[in-house]
Scaffold this motif. Sequence first.
Motif, PDB file in Angstrom:
ATOM      1  N   PHE A  56     -13.826 -13.385 -25.016  1.00 44.02           N
ATOM      2  CA  PHE A  56     -14.123 -12.757 -23.729  1.00 44.02           C
ATOM      3  C   PHE A  56     -14.632 -11.334 -23.930  1.00 44.02           C
ATOM      4  O   PHE A  56     -15.615 -10.919 -23.302  1.00 44.02           O
ATOM      5  CB  PHE A  56     -12.898 -12.743 -22.811  1.00 44.02           C
ATOM      6  N   GLY A  57     -13.995 -10.586 -24.803  1.00 43.00           N
ATOM      7  CA  GLY A  57     -14.424  -9.210 -25.057  1.00 43.00           C
ATOM      8  C   GLY A  57     -15.869  -9.140 -25.534  1.00 43.00           C
ATOM      9  O   GLY A  57     -16.666  -8.330 -25.042  1.00 43.00           O
ATOM     10  N   LEU A  58     -16.228  -9.996 -26.486  1.00 39.18           N
ATOM     11  CA  LEU A  58     -17.600 -10.002 -27.008  1.00 39.18           C
ATOM     12  C   LEU A  58     -18.581 -10.416 -25.915  1.00 39.18           C
ATOM     13  O   LEU A  58     -19.628  -9.786 -25.734  1.00 39.18           O
ATOM     14  CB  LEU A  58     -17.702 -10.952 -28.207  1.00 39.18           C
ATOM     15  N   TRP A  59     -18.250 -11.453 -25.173  1.00 42.97           N
ATOM     16  CA  TRP A  59     -19.109 -11.929 -24.097  1.00 42.97           C
ATOM     17  C   TRP A  59     -19.305 -10.846 -23.031  1.00 42.97           C
ATOM     18  O   TRP A  59     -20.416 -10.577 -22.596  1.00 42.97           O
ATOM     19  CB  TRP A  59     -18.491 -13.188 -23.488  1.00 42.97           C
ATOM     20  N   PHE A  60     -18.197 -10.205 -22.638  1.00 40.88           N
ATOM     21  CA  PHE A  60     -18.261  -9.184 -21.597  1.00 40.88           C
ATOM     22  C   PHE A  60     -19.122  -8.001 -22.033  1.00 40.88           C
ATOM     23  O   PHE A  60     -19.966  -7.519 -21.269  1.00 40.88           O
ATOM     24  CB  PHE A  60     -16.850  -8.712 -21.228  1.00 40.88           C
ATOM     25  N   ILE A  61     -18.922  -7.539 -23.250  1.00 40.16           N
ATOM     26  CA  ILE A  61     -19.707  -6.404 -23.754  1.00 40.16           C
ATOM     27  C   ILE A  61     -21.191  -6.762 -23.807  1.00 40.16           C
ATOM     28  O   ILE A  61     -22.045  -5.968 -23.403  1.00 40.16           O
ATOM     29  CB  ILE A  61     -19.202  -5.967 -25.153  1.00 40.16           C
ATOM     30  N   ALA A  62     -21.510  -7.948 -24.307  1.00 34.43           N
ATOM     31  CA  ALA A  62     -22.919  -8.366 -24.370  1.00 34.43           C
ATOM     32  C   ALA A  62     -23.514  -8.451 -22.971  1.00 34.43           C
ATOM     33  O   ALA A  62     -24.644  -7.993 -22.737  1.00 34.43           O
ATOM     34  CB  ALA A  62     -23.053  -9.700 -25.102  1.00 34.43           C
ATOM     35  N   ARG A  63     -22.778  -9.016 -22.030  1.00 37.53           N
ATOM     36  CA  ARG A  63     -23.272  -9.112 -20.647  1.00 37.53           C
ATOM     37  C   ARG A  63     -23.435  -7.734 -20.018  1.00 37.53           C
ATOM     38  O   ARG A  63     -24.352  -7.496 -19.252  1.00 37.53           O
ATOM     39  CB  ARG A  63     -22.312  -9.948 -19.801  1.00 37.53           C
ATOM     40  N   TRP A  64     -22.506  -6.852 -20.321  1.00 33.40           N
ATOM     41  CA  TRP A  64     -22.536  -5.521 -19.727  1.00 33.40           C
ATOM     42  C   TRP A  64     -23.701  -4.693 -20.273  1.00 33.40           C
ATOM     43  O   TRP A  64     -24.414  -4.030 -19.524  1.00 33.40           O
ATOM     44  CB  TRP A  64     -21.208  -4.806 -19.980  1.00 33.40           C
ATOM     45  N   LEU A  65     -23.895  -4.743 -21.587  1.00 31.43           N
ATOM     46  CA  LEU A  65     -24.935  -3.915 -22.217  1.00 31.43           C
ATOM     47  C   LEU A  65     -26.330  -4.521 -22.111  1.00 31.43           C
ATOM     48  O   LEU A  65     -27.311  -3.805 -22.184  1.00 31.43           O
ATOM     49  CB  LEU A  65     -24.584  -3.671 -23.690  1.00 31.43           C
ATOM     50  N   LYS A  66     -26.416  -5.844 -22.001  1.00 34.14           N
ATOM     51  CA  LYS A  66     -27.702  -6.550 -21.917  1.00 34.14           C
ATOM     52  C   LYS A  66     -28.669  -6.120 -23.030  1.00 34.14           C
ATOM     53  O   LYS A  66     -29.758  -5.633 -22.765  1.00 34.14           O
ATOM     54  CB  LYS A  66     -28.334  -6.345 -20.545  1.00 34.14           C
ATOM     55  N   PRO A  67     -28.267  -6.317 -24.284  1.00 33.22           N
ATOM     56  CA  PRO A  67     -29.122  -5.888 -25.399  1.00 33.22           C
ATOM     57  C   PRO A  67     -30.390  -6.739 -25.508  1.00 33.22           C
ATOM     58  O   PRO A  67     -30.435  -7.877 -25.043  1.00 33.22           O
ATOM     59  CB  PRO A  67     -28.219  -6.099 -26.620  1.00 33.22           C
ATOM     60  N   ASP A  68     -31.396  -6.175 -26.144  1.00 32.14           N
ATOM     61  CA  ASP A  68     -32.638  -6.906 -26.401  1.00 32.14           C
ATOM     62  C   ASP A  68     -32.556  -7.709 -27.691  1.00 32.14           C
ATOM     63  O   ASP A  68     -33.364  -8.607 -27.920  1.00 32.14           O
ATOM     64  CB  ASP A  68     -33.817  -5.929 -26.482  1.00 32.14           C
ATOM     65  N   LEU A  69     -31.597  -7.365 -28.539  1.00 35.79           N
ATOM     66  CA  LEU A  69     -31.380  -8.048 -29.811  1.00 35.79           C
ATOM     67  C   LEU A  69     -29.900  -7.981 -30.132  1.00 35.79           C
ATOM     68  O   LEU A  69     -29.256  -6.951 -29.917  1.00 35.79           O
ATOM     69  CB  LEU A  69     -32.188  -7.366 -30.934  1.00 35.79           C
ATOM     70  N   MET A  70     -29.365  -9.098 -30.640  1.00 37.56           N
ATOM     71  CA  MET A  70     -27.964  -9.134 -31.045  1.00 37.56           C
ATOM     72  C   MET A  70     -27.901  -9.479 -32.531  1.00 37.56           C
ATOM     73  O   MET A  70     -28.617 -10.371 -32.990  1.00 37.56           O
ATOM     74  CB  MET A  70     -27.199 -10.166 -30.210  1.00 37.56           C
ATOM     75  N   ILE A  71     -27.067  -8.753 -33.240  1.00 33.69           N
ATOM     76  CA  ILE A  71     -26.899  -8.957 -34.680  1.00 33.69           C
ATOM     77  C   ILE A  71     -25.421  -9.200 -34.929  1.00 33.69           C
ATOM     78  O   ILE A  71     -24.570  -8.447 -34.443  1.00 33.69           O
ATOM     79  CB  ILE A  71     -27.374  -7.720 -35.473  1.00 33.69           C
ATOM     80  N   GLU A  72     -25.125 -10.251 -35.681  1.00 32.29           N
ATOM     81  CA  GLU A  72     -23.727 -10.497 -36.039  1.00 32.29           C
ATOM     82  C   GLU A  72     -23.616 -10.636 -37.550  1.00 32.29           C
ATOM     83  O   GLU A  72     -24.424 -11.294 -38.194  1.00 32.29           O
ATOM     84  CB  GLU A  72     -23.166 -11.730 -35.332  1.00 32.29           C
ATOM     85  N   SER A  73     -22.623  -9.984 -38.091  1.00 31.07           N
ATOM     86  CA  SER A  73     -22.334 -10.084 -39.510  1.00 31.07           C
ATOM     87  C   SER A  73     -21.007 -10.812 -39.631  1.00 31.07           C
ATOM     88  O   SER A  73     -19.956 -10.275 -39.259  1.00 31.07           O
ATOM     89  CB  SER A  73     -22.257  -8.694 -40.141  1.00 31.07           C
ATOM     90  N   GLY A  74     -21.067 -12.046 -40.097  1.00 26.82           N
ATOM     91  CA  GLY A  74     -19.902 -12.923 -40.158  1.00 26.82           C
ATOM     92  C   GLY A  74     -20.058 -14.011 -39.120  1.00 26.82           C
ATOM     93  O   GLY A  74     -20.005 -13.747 -37.921  1.00 26.82           O
ATOM     94  N   VAL A  75     -20.279 -15.245 -39.564  1.00 26.79           N
ATOM     95  CA  VAL A  75     -20.584 -16.335 -38.638  1.00 26.79           C
ATOM     96  C   VAL A  75     -19.514 -17.425 -38.663  1.00 26.79           C
ATOM     97  O   VAL A  75     -19.190 -17.990 -37.629  1.00 26.79           O
ATOM     98  CB  VAL A  75     -21.983 -16.949 -38.947  1.00 26.79           C
ATOM     99  N   PHE A  76     -18.983 -17.733 -39.831  1.00 26.15           N
ATOM    100  CA  PHE A  76     -18.029 -18.826 -40.022  1.00 26.15           C
ATOM    101  C   PHE A  76     -18.613 -20.107 -39.430  1.00 26.15           C
ATOM    102  O   PHE A  76     -19.679 -20.541 -39.852  1.00 26.15           O
ATOM    103  CB  PHE A  76     -16.654 -18.464 -39.456  1.00 26.15           C
TER     104      PHE A  76
END
Length: 160
Positions: A56-76
């Motif tokens: 929820f925290g990750l989803w909320f932050i992404a929705r709030w900031l509305k980035p043009d690009l998302m980068i994740e380090s660590g996928v599992f």
Amino acid sequence: MNPNHKIKITKGRLKHGEAVEWTYKDLLRGLEEFVPIYETRPIKNNMYGMGFDHSFGLWFIARWLKPDLMIESGVFKGHSTWVLRQAMPDKPIESLSPRHPEKYPNKGTAYVDGNCTYFAGKNFVDFGSLDWQSVIKKHGIEDLTRVLVFFDDHQNELKR
């Protein structure tokens, strides 16, 4: 607590050092929207990965900031990729992980996103070694504050 009380998040430099603000009402509305989304997650057993709260925290932050690009380090197995995709369905994701999520067959279901560039397996490059200038240029990013970077890779950040 007052549901209109502003919560200020000032860790890091967000939007040129400005604080990101949201209210408890914003969080509650987000939670109401996220719960049915989370129930559709492809990875039901995400042991050793993110649970509901961090998702929820990750989803909320992404929705709030509305980035043009998302980068994740660590996928599992790809759960965080799925969470980011639910938050921003049309934005590109760059994912870095030593193993590609599809290489965890004995760990159950994995999520592989078709609009994601994976630096994984034989194409793996550690975050600190990637040519970020070319990645940013590829996506036409002119304002680096429009990029969300999520670290869930269990690496020593001091080395970076």
